[in-house]
Design a protein around this motif. Structure first.
Motif, PDB file in Angstrom:
ATOM      1  N   SER A 103     -20.395  34.139 -22.344  1.00 49.43           N
ATOM      2  CA  SER A 103     -20.514  32.905 -21.574  1.00 49.43           C
ATOM      3  C   SER A 103     -19.567  32.920 -20.382  1.00 49.43           C
ATOM      4  O   SER A 103     -19.923  32.500 -19.276  1.00 49.43           O
ATOM      5  CB  SER A 103     -20.208  31.697 -22.472  1.00 49.43           C
ATOM      6  OG  SER A 103     -20.260  30.491 -21.732  1.00 49.43           O
ATOM      7  N   ARG A 118     -20.274  35.314 -28.188  1.00 52.61           N
ATOM      8  CA  ARG A 118     -20.870  34.239 -27.397  1.00 52.61           C
ATOM      9  C   ARG A 118     -19.911  33.728 -26.330  1.00 52.61           C
ATOM     10  O   ARG A 118     -20.290  33.543 -25.174  1.00 52.61           O
ATOM     11  CB  ARG A 118     -21.282  33.086 -28.318  1.00 52.61           C
ATOM     12  CG  ARG A 118     -22.065  31.972 -27.612  1.00 52.61           C
ATOM     13  CD  ARG A 118     -22.141  30.720 -28.460  1.00 52.61           C
ATOM     14  NE  ARG A 118     -20.826  30.131 -28.663  1.00 52.61           N
ATOM     15  CZ  ARG A 118     -20.174  29.426 -27.729  1.00 52.61           C
ATOM     16  NH1 ARG A 118     -20.709  29.255 -26.531  1.00 52.61           N
ATOM     17  NH2 ARG A 118     -18.991  28.909 -28.000  1.00 52.61           N
ATOM     18  N   ARG A 119     -18.663  33.527 -26.721  1.00 51.99           N
ATOM     19  CA  ARG A 119     -17.677  33.002 -25.778  1.00 51.99           C
ATOM     20  C   ARG A 119     -17.390  33.991 -24.649  1.00 51.99           C
ATOM     21  O   ARG A 119     -17.275  33.608 -23.485  1.00 51.99           O
ATOM     22  CB  ARG A 119     -16.389  32.654 -26.515  1.00 51.99           C
ATOM     23  CG  ARG A 119     -16.508  31.429 -27.410  1.00 51.99           C
ATOM     24  CD  ARG A 119     -15.269  31.225 -28.260  1.00 51.99           C
ATOM     25  NE  ARG A 119     -14.064  31.027 -27.448  1.00 51.99           N
ATOM     26  CZ  ARG A 119     -12.842  30.984 -27.943  1.00 51.99           C
ATOM     27  NH1 ARG A 119     -12.646  31.147 -29.245  1.00 51.99           N
ATOM     28  NH2 ARG A 119     -11.808  30.790 -27.147  1.00 51.99           N
TER      29      ARG A 119
END
Length: 202
Positions: free
Chosen positions: A71, A67-68
């Motif tokens: 993102s 996710r990081r």
């Protein structure tokens, strides 16, 4: 030529994947990191064509790392690998932007194929290694199949799902086989991942 970045907290896994992938024609560089922070730092400094993120042990960090990274770098081409019964964390990683899933015990030919397909997908801007129905496909699950799928997405075993639904474990397995077929999934992880893609579970 292709570059690969592997993120997993197990040294043996990193070394094993490196040995296999280094033998793939066209692979120019393979880098390895052990944590999400290292992944973000390394990718920002020198991006890779394909990123493999493990979820087998560090379940939360594997999904969180994906996710990081997505993102901060939406163009990243991330593949996750983990156990088929680790459906929840694999699905969470896919929901976070991973492009596909590979079993942790995949054979050498499967690893080679995953790398090749991922590289092609990254170049074409597609979703590689999606061994399930397309996201827009019409999937008609029964209410019971939906309940079983939701239980799987929460990481529950067939026995736990059966107790909650007052069904035998064999009956749950029957519903699971039917929803696998409808979702073109080979196992729980792929079924849950496809459920996320189709909006069946969240």
């Amino acid at each position: 030529m292709r570059t690969v970045l592997i993120c997993d907290d197990r040294r043996s896994v990193r070394e094993g994947l490196t040995r296999v992938m280094s033998a793939v024609p066209g692979v120019q560089r393979i880098d390895c990191v052990a944590t999400a922070d290292e992944l973000l730092t390394r990718y920002a400094r020198q991006s890779a064509d394909v990123v493999f993120v493990g979820t087998q042990r560090a379940v939360a960090s594997g999904a969180e790392a994906t996710r990081r990274l997505m993102s901060a770098h939406p163009q990243a081409n991330v593949m996750v690998f983990g156990a088929p019964d680790d459906a929840g964390s694999i699905a969470a990683a896919i929901a976070g932007g991973a492009r596909g899933y590979l079993r942790w015990d995949a054979s050498r030919p499967e690893l080679v194929a995953a790398l090749a397909h991922s590289a092609v997908g990254a170049e074409a801007g597609t979703m590689p290694m999606q061994r399930t129905a397309s996201p827009g496909a019409s999937v008609n699950l029964t209410e019971r199949e939906m309940q079983v799928l939701r239980g799987m997405s929460q990481g529950k075993s067939n026995g736990q799902i059966g107790r909650e639904l007052y069904l035998s474990e064999d009956t749950v397995k029957t519903h699971a086989r039917r929803l696998f077929r409808k979702l073109s999934a080979a196992d729980r992880a792929q079924a849950v991942a496809q459920g996320f893609r189709c909006g069946l579970v969240s």
